[in-house]
Design an enzyme around this catalytic site. Structure first.
Site, PDB file in Angstrom:
ATOM      1  N   GLY A   1      14.218  22.175  15.051  1.00  0.00           N
ATOM      2  CA  GLY A   1      14.546  21.283  13.932  1.00  0.00           C
ATOM      3  C   GLY A   1      14.051  21.875  12.632  1.00  0.00           C
ATOM      4  O   GLY A   1      12.919  21.589  12.212  1.00  0.00           O
TER       5      GLY A   1
ATOM      6  N   ASN B   1      17.254  25.699  15.940  1.00  0.00           N
ATOM      7  CA  ASN B   1      17.879  24.574  15.252  1.00  0.00           C
ATOM      8  C   ASN B   1      19.259  24.365  15.855  1.00  0.00           C
ATOM      9  O   ASN B   1      19.929  25.330  16.230  1.00  0.00           O
ATOM     10  CB  ASN B   1      18.006  24.886  13.747  1.00  0.00           C
ATOM     11  CG  ASN B   1      18.329  23.639  12.949  1.00  0.00           C
ATOM     12  OD1 ASN B   1      17.487  22.758  12.802  1.00  0.00           O
ATOM     13  ND2 ASN B   1      19.545  23.559  12.437  1.00  0.00           N
TER      14      ASN B   1
ATOM     15  N   LYS C   1      15.738  14.539  13.454  1.00  0.00           N
ATOM     16  CA  LYS C   1      15.970  13.157  13.043  1.00  0.00           C
ATOM     17  C   LYS C   1      15.528  12.226  14.176  1.00  0.00           C
ATOM     18  O   LYS C   1      15.867  12.484  15.345  1.00  0.00           O
ATOM     19  CB  LYS C   1      17.464  13.007  12.812  1.00  0.00           C
ATOM     20  CG  LYS C   1      17.892  12.012  11.803  1.00  0.00           C
ATOM     21  CD  LYS C   1      19.413  12.209  11.616  1.00  0.00           C
ATOM     22  CE  LYS C   1      20.035  11.039  10.903  1.00  0.00           C
ATOM     23  NZ  LYS C   1      19.431  10.734   9.635  1.00  0.00           N
ATOM     24  N   ALA C   2      14.804  11.165  13.828  1.00  0.00           N
ATOM     25  CA  ALA C   2      14.281  10.271  14.870  1.00  0.00           C
ATOM     26  C   ALA C   2      15.416   9.522  15.568  1.00  0.00           C
ATOM     27  O   ALA C   2      16.485   9.323  14.990  1.00  0.00           O
ATOM     28  CB  ALA C   2      13.302   9.284  14.245  1.00  0.00           C
TER      29      ALA C   2
ATOM     30  N   SER D   1       2.056  12.982   8.663  1.00  0.00           N
ATOM     31  CA  SER D   1       2.266  12.393   7.330  1.00  0.00           C
ATOM     32  C   SER D   1       1.924  13.386   6.237  1.00  0.00           C
ATOM     33  O   SER D   1       1.025  14.203   6.385  1.00  0.00           O
ATOM     34  CB  SER D   1       1.400  11.152   7.135  1.00  0.00           C
ATOM     35  OG  SER D   1       1.563  10.698   5.804  1.00  0.00           O
TER      36      SER D   1
ATOM     37  N   LYS E   1       0.974   6.140  13.054  1.00  0.00           N
ATOM     38  CA  LYS E   1       1.791   6.666  11.946  1.00  0.00           C
ATOM     39  C   LYS E   1       2.685   5.562  11.369  1.00  0.00           C
ATOM     40  O   LYS E   1       2.876   5.464  10.153  1.00  0.00           O
ATOM     41  CB  LYS E   1       2.658   7.843  12.442  1.00  0.00           C
ATOM     42  CG  LYS E   1       3.685   8.346  11.426  1.00  0.00           C
ATOM     43  CD  LYS E   1       3.003   8.905  10.208  1.00  0.00           C
ATOM     44  CE  LYS E   1       3.805   9.546   9.118  1.00  0.00           C
ATOM     45  NZ  LYS E   1       5.132   9.288   8.794  1.00  0.00           N
TER      46      LYS E   1
ATOM     47  N   HIS F   1       0.527   3.383   9.295  1.00  0.00           N
ATOM     48  CA  HIS F   1       0.245   4.150   8.074  1.00  0.00           C
ATOM     49  C   HIS F   1       1.387   3.940   7.073  1.00  0.00           C
ATOM     50  O   HIS F   1       1.172   3.642   5.900  1.00  0.00           O
ATOM     51  CB  HIS F   1       0.096   5.639   8.414  1.00  0.00           C
ATOM     52  CG  HIS F   1       0.209   6.551   7.230  1.00  0.00           C
ATOM     53  ND1 HIS F   1       1.419   6.850   6.634  1.00  0.00           N
ATOM     54  CD2 HIS F   1      -0.726   7.195   6.503  1.00  0.00           C
ATOM     55  CE1 HIS F   1       1.222   7.645   5.596  1.00  0.00           C
ATOM     56  NE2 HIS F   1      -0.080   7.870   5.503  1.00  0.00           N
ATOM     57  N   ASN F   2       2.616   4.085   7.551  1.00  0.00           N
ATOM     58  CA  ASN F   2       3.764   3.927   6.666  1.00  0.00           C
ATOM     59  C   ASN F   2       3.892   2.492   6.169  1.00  0.00           C
ATOM     60  O   ASN F   2       4.283   2.265   5.028  1.00  0.00           O
ATOM     61  CB  ASN F   2       5.050   4.346   7.380  1.00  0.00           C
ATOM     62  CG  ASN F   2       5.158   5.853   7.503  1.00  0.00           C
ATOM     63  OD1 ASN F   2       4.159   6.553   7.466  1.00  0.00           O
ATOM     64  ND2 ASN F   2       6.360   6.361   7.656  1.00  0.00           N
TER      65      ASN F   2
ATOM     66  N   GLU G   1       1.590   2.148   3.449  1.00  0.00           N
ATOM     67  CA  GLU G   1       2.194   2.892   2.328  1.00  0.00           C
ATOM     68  C   GLU G   1       3.229   2.013   1.591  1.00  0.00           C
ATOM     69  O   GLU G   1       3.240   1.957   0.365  1.00  0.00           O
ATOM     70  CB  GLU G   1       2.846   4.148   2.920  1.00  0.00           C
ATOM     71  CG  GLU G   1       3.626   5.019   1.978  1.00  0.00           C
ATOM     72  CD  GLU G   1       4.334   6.144   2.773  1.00  0.00           C
ATOM     73  OE1 GLU G   1       3.682   6.823   3.590  1.00  0.00           O
ATOM     74  OE2 GLU G   1       5.544   6.332   2.564  1.00  0.00           O
ATOM     75  N   TYR G   2       4.060   1.308   2.351  1.00  0.00           N
ATOM     76  CA  TYR G   2       5.045   0.399   1.735  1.00  0.00           C
ATOM     77  C   TYR G   2       4.321  -0.636   0.856  1.00  0.00           C
ATOM     78  O   TYR G   2       4.734  -0.913  -0.262  1.00  0.00           O
ATOM     79  CB  TYR G   2       5.813  -0.373   2.812  1.00  0.00           C
ATOM     80  CG  TYR G   2       7.074   0.255   3.348  1.00  0.00           C
ATOM     81  CD1 TYR G   2       7.067   1.507   3.952  1.00  0.00           C
ATOM     82  CD2 TYR G   2       8.285  -0.422   3.287  1.00  0.00           C
ATOM     83  CE1 TYR G   2       8.227   2.051   4.487  1.00  0.00           C
ATOM     84  CE2 TYR G   2       9.459   0.116   3.811  1.00  0.00           C
ATOM     85  CZ  TYR G   2       9.423   1.356   4.418  1.00  0.00           C
ATOM     86  OH  TYR G   2      10.567   1.890   4.938  1.00  0.00           O
TER      87      TYR G   2
ATOM     88  N   ARG H   1      12.004  -4.345  -0.614  1.00  0.00           N
ATOM     89  CA  ARG H   1      12.983  -3.241  -0.604  1.00  0.00           C
ATOM     90  C   ARG H   1      14.365  -3.771  -0.234  1.00  0.00           C
ATOM     91  O   ARG H   1      15.378  -3.337  -0.778  1.00  0.00           O
ATOM     92  CB  ARG H   1      12.562  -2.140   0.371  1.00  0.00           C
ATOM     93  CG  ARG H   1      11.376  -1.364  -0.133  1.00  0.00           C
ATOM     94  CD  ARG H   1      11.297   0.009   0.507  1.00  0.00           C
ATOM     95  NE  ARG H   1       9.990   0.592   0.265  1.00  0.00           N
ATOM     96  CZ  ARG H   1       9.638   1.808   0.664  1.00  0.00           C
ATOM     97  NH1 ARG H   1      10.489   2.560   1.319  1.00  0.00           N
ATOM     98  NH2 ARG H   1       8.432   2.270   0.411  1.00  0.00           N
TER      99      ARG H   1
ATOM    100  N   HIS I   1       4.187 -31.400  22.676  1.00  0.00           N
ATOM    101  CA  HIS I   1       3.544 -30.129  23.026  1.00  0.00           C
ATOM    102  C   HIS I   1       2.042 -30.269  23.286  1.00  0.00           C
ATOM    103  O   HIS I   1       1.430 -29.369  23.820  1.00  0.00           O
ATOM    104  CB  HIS I   1       3.777 -29.104  21.912  1.00  0.00           C
ATOM    105  CG  HIS I   1       5.215 -28.696  21.797  1.00  0.00           C
ATOM    106  ND1 HIS I   1       5.870 -28.012  22.797  1.00  0.00           N
ATOM    107  CD2 HIS I   1       6.134 -28.899  20.818  1.00  0.00           C
ATOM    108  CE1 HIS I   1       7.131 -27.807  22.429  1.00  0.00           C
ATOM    109  NE2 HIS I   1       7.311 -28.341  21.228  1.00  0.00           N
TER     110      HIS I   1
END
Ligand code: NAP
Length: 470
Positions: free
Chosen positions: A10, A33, A77-78, A130, A184, A187-188, A191-192, A289, A452
């Protein structure tokens, strides 16, 4: 003949830079690749490092180029491309060979792939990386999951290519199967939230106070010298100072206000909800977003929906208030992220070391910030319920700065300025400081319409019902 210690498939932005990083650290890399023209193009631009790069035109060539046990980094690409790459490689591998997915995988996929490959005798490492292009080339933060014995085979390479913080590598094995990719993902998510909160403060200064991007950039530059020191504050200052060479206008003004997202923020929120958690500041950032992308609706809304009629702008906000509010909100976003990590660790049996996680985020990654050292220290101490906001240093920080966040949210609300992530952070804080909340009424409502049952404050046991008479 085997010539390389490690392989990499890749050669996109991340893979190409990671391959150069590995080669530079003295490990020959065999590269492949899917679109093979990219292989020669890449090696052709590698300069002196080309001598450490072995071109492999097919998966079979790649397998043949590697010493045993083979270790191959997959940086494509994931999603489905990772499965396609694994399927293409498998016929050429031997038991014990190690596949390392270094893309932004959904940790559920990593768990599935790890189980399937283990059953076939292969080893699989899910490795979160990252730092973007720059990090991949010069030292990313690396979060590893999978069998410790598999990591041991590649540990020297991983530690050599990682960023360092005071000479310590920002890379660690964090737990089995999907642990690295989960960390990860969170982490993202953080980050957002951090990016959104910065954008909200920018919005107040720009849209309510009418300051120029350059003025706001200067403020971020100043703040980056204090407790808000972070990569994101640093790049915000640079972005806001930039001018569009074509129009001469501030660069930020010529950029369409529609934010993209690739999924890791959304996954953070989905996993939080599945685990019975709420990372509300992160959710607000992901939601913001999504709202940003419905620009056509916002254009209609601007004409039809009314802002505040009152001329009362609310509490006065000093620049220092904004700095303090951002600091408090950032701590809360981190706290929510770490609570989610703790919950996932319990659920999946990872025994995540949260202090070590904070440490490997101190350099190389997008959320690197001055706070992370203190967060690591807090997790090394005794933390009630694993909650960062209850660590003495952070309780003090929040109590000192929450007033500023309160003023910011009040002022933003009164002036009609959206601050969804900052408001979510404040509500989380206020919820956590009420030993008795309002859920008794929710329980009563649930019992009323669905029988309930509830627990009582004055008796043991559950299954009590109210005198609703229905
Ligand atoms: P990308 O655009 O996500 O992926 C490009 C690579 O994927 C190319 O080598 C491409 O090969 C390959 N690929 C795509 N579909 C494929 C398929 N069906 N089968 C085999 N290979 C396929 O590039 P990237 O930005 O370098 O990202 C790579 C991974 O790192 C992703 O998981 C991404 O989320 C993650 N990541 C990216 C960043 C960043 O800042 N960009 C940061 C951290 C992590 P072809 O040349 O043949 O198309």
């Amino acid at each position: 003949m085997a010539q390389a210690r490690i392989g990499l498939i890749g050669l996109g932005v991340m893979g190409a830079n990671l391959a150069l990083n590995i080669a530079e650290k003295g490990f020959p890399v065999a590269v492949h690749n899917r679109t093979t023209s990219a292989i020669g193009d890449f090696i052709g631009t590698a300069g002196d490092l080309a001598a450490s790069l072995v071109p492999a035109m097919t998966p079979a060539d790649l397998a043949a180029a590697l010493t045993a046990p083979r270790a191959i980094i997959i940086m494509v690409k994931a999603g489905a491309p990772v499965d396609a790459t694994i399927d293409a490689l498998k016929p050429h591998l031997d038991p014990g060979d190690i596949l390392i997915d270094a893309g932004n995988a959904d940790f559920n996929d990593t768990r599935r792939r790890e189980a399937a490959l283990s059953a076939e005798g292969f080893r699989f490492v899910g490795m979160g990386v990252s730092g973007g292009e720059e990090g991949a080339r010069n030292g990313p933060s690396i979060m590893v999951g999978g069998a410790p014995e598999a990591f041991a085979e590649i540990e020297d390479i991983v530690l050599a290519i990682a960023a360092t913080y005071q000479d310590a590598p920002c890379a660690a094995h964090l737990g089995s199967d999907g642990a690295g990719h989960f960390v990860k993902t969170v982490h993202n998510g953080i980050e957002y939230a951090d990016m959104q909160m910065i954008a909200e403060v920018y919005g107040i200064l720009r849209q309510s106070d009418g300051r120029s991007p350059a003025q706001i950039g200067a403020l971020f530059e100043d703040w980056n010298g204090g407790p808000l020191q972070s990569y994101l504050a640093e790049i915000t200052a640079k972005v806001l100072a930039a001018t569009d060479p074509e129009s001469g206008r501030p660069m930020v003004d010529v950029i369409l206000d529609r934010a993209g997202q690739k999924g890791t923020g959304r996954w953070t929120v989905i996993e939080a909800l599945k685990l019975g958690q709420s990372a509300s500041a992160i959710e607000a950032a992901v939601g913001a977003r999504s709202w940003s992308s419905v620009k056509d609706l916002r254009e209609i809304g601007q004409d039809r929906l009314h802002g505040p009629q009152s001329s009362d702008p609310g509490p006065i906000l000093l620049d220092a208030d904004l700095e303090r509010a951002l600091l408090a909100a950032r701590v809360i976003a981190y706290a929510q992220g770490f609570s989610l990590l703790a919950a996932a660790s319990d659920e999946f049996g990872w025994t995540l070391d949260l202090a070590r996680t904070a440490e490997i985020w101190r350099a190389g990654c997008i959320i690197r910030s001055a706070l992370l050292d203190d967060i690591a220290t807090a997790f090394r101490g005794d933390l009630p319920g694993g909650s960062l906001i209850l660590a003495p240093a952070f309780t003090r920080l929040l109590n000192d700065n929450i007033g500023a966040l309160r003023r910011l949210v009040a002022r933003a609300s009164l002036s009609g300025q959206p601050v969804p992530a900052m408001a979510a952070a404040l509500s989380y804080f206020d919820t956590m400081r009420h030993a008795r909340g309002t859920a008794a009424l929710i329980q009563a409502q649930r019992d009323f319409f669905g029988a309930h049952g509830f627990e009582r404050t004055d008796r043991d046991g559950d299954g009590y019902h109210g005198p609703w008479g229905n």
